[in-house]
Design an enzyme around this catalytic site. Sequence first.
Site, PDB file in Angstrom:
ATOM      1  N   ASP A  75       0.845  -1.333  -0.008  1.00 15.05           N
ATOM      2  CA  ASP A  75      -0.005  -0.078   0.255  1.00 15.05           C
ATOM      3  C   ASP A  75       0.962   1.268  -0.127  1.00 15.05           C
ATOM      4  O   ASP A  75       1.916   1.246   0.411  1.00 15.05           O
ATOM      5  CB  ASP A  75      -0.872  -0.064   1.294  1.00 15.05           C
ATOM      6  CG  ASP A  75      -1.876   1.053   1.153  1.00 15.05           C
ATOM      7  OD1 ASP A  75      -1.739   2.252   1.127  1.00 15.05           O
ATOM      8  OD2 ASP A  75      -3.183   0.664   1.004  1.00 15.05           O
ATOM      9  N   ALA A  89      -1.865   0.487  12.613  1.00 15.33           N
ATOM     10  CA  ALA A  89      -1.621  -0.826  12.520  1.00 15.33           C
ATOM     11  C   ALA A  89      -1.370  -1.424  11.093  1.00 15.33           C
ATOM     12  O   ALA A  89      -0.784  -2.221  10.909  1.00 15.33           O
ATOM     13  CB  ALA A  89      -2.631  -1.448  13.417  1.00 15.33           C
ATOM     14  N   TYR A  90      -2.532  -1.028  10.272  1.00 15.77           N
ATOM     15  CA  TYR A  90      -2.472  -1.381   8.855  1.00 15.77           C
ATOM     16  C   TYR A  90      -1.263  -1.033   8.171  1.00 15.77           C
ATOM     17  O   TYR A  90      -0.651  -1.703   7.663  1.00 15.77           O
ATOM     18  CB  TYR A  90      -3.855  -0.973   8.300  1.00 15.77           C
ATOM     19  CG  TYR A  90      -3.866  -0.998   6.662  1.00 15.77           C
ATOM     20  CD1 TYR A  90      -4.069  -2.349   5.966  1.00 15.77           C
ATOM     21  CD2 TYR A  90      -3.186   0.151   5.780  1.00 15.77           C
ATOM     22  CE1 TYR A  90      -4.411  -2.330   4.687  1.00 15.77           C
ATOM     23  CE2 TYR A  90      -3.332  -0.153   4.578  1.00 15.77           C
ATOM     24  CZ  TYR A  90      -3.863  -1.463   3.883  1.00 15.77           C
ATOM     25  OH  TYR A  90      -4.196  -1.329   2.453  1.00 15.77           O
ATOM     26  N   ALA A  91      -1.068   0.227   8.140  1.00 14.72           N
ATOM     27  CA  ALA A  91       0.180   0.928   7.611  1.00 14.72           C
ATOM     28  C   ALA A  91       1.433  -0.047   7.939  1.00 14.72           C
ATOM     29  O   ALA A  91       2.174  -0.243   7.149  1.00 14.72           O
ATOM     30  CB  ALA A  91       0.394   2.209   7.744  1.00 14.72           C
ATOM     31  N   SER A 134       1.567  -3.174   9.110  1.00  9.89           N
ATOM     32  CA  SER A 134       1.695  -4.317   8.707  1.00  9.89           C
ATOM     33  C   SER A 134       2.035  -4.406   7.207  1.00  9.89           C
ATOM     34  O   SER A 134       2.806  -5.436   6.846  1.00  9.89           O
ATOM     35  CB  SER A 134       0.311  -5.004   8.839  1.00  9.89           C
ATOM     36  OG  SER A 134      -0.601  -4.424   8.128  1.00  9.89           O
TER      37      SER A 134
END
Length: 255
Positions: free
Chosen positions: A152, A164-166, A168
């Site tokens: 991403d 947390a998404y970034a 990962s």
Amino acid sequence: MQKSHSAKGLIVITGAGQRVGLHCAAALQRQGYQLVVSYRKMTSGITQLQQAGVHCIAADFTRLDSMAAFIAALAPYPSIRALIHNASSWQPDLPEQQADSSLSTVNQLQQDAAVFDEMQHIHARAPYLLNRALLPKLLASGDGADIIHLTDFVASVGSSKHQAYAASKAALENLTLSLARQLAPEIKVNAIAPALLMFNEGDDDAYRQKALAKSLMAVAPGPAEVLQSILYLLQSEYVTGRVLALDGGRHLKLP
């Protein structure tokens, strides 16, 4: 499940139930590849792939037993031409707790940890484990193989509401570099990092205009942009350890 093996080889795609994964799976099959895909929830897209002859396997990659079952289902296939990690979950961070919150510190930590752990499990741990488990089949492909990680744009710039998404996705990009070093020259390992590709049906016009304005190109190009990047990497004999940015020049849209 189709018994014969395509001359172009087998491509495994995780998370092909909708949007980018679905588009790429259907297109790659039409181009002559044999496809095995995973899905977490049954969708109309999975039904379409099944009707087209794609081997679709239900799997929850946050659970090791489900991952093991997915790996076991690949046993009949002697080799894998490409392993594409598209399974993803765009989970936001929880709202910050106020000082007078009724939650105890332990409960607050548990809730935040659950978000962080799920993002890491889906985006970093699952690719790490699947790459290791399926390495013999990738090496058996003969004329070289590919591992492609879908990451991403936020992996390189961060995100205030999806930390947390970034994190990962950033971990997955680092795994790309490590694996490229380990597996060359037999296997090329690259990542594709999109920014905005397509909208959801419920996105209103104000949101769409704000999102489009973030990039220089000011368009939502759709999933075909990822497909073209995948085809480029499959056909290349030289590109490895790279992150292909599909961001419309967003990195240059400075204040």
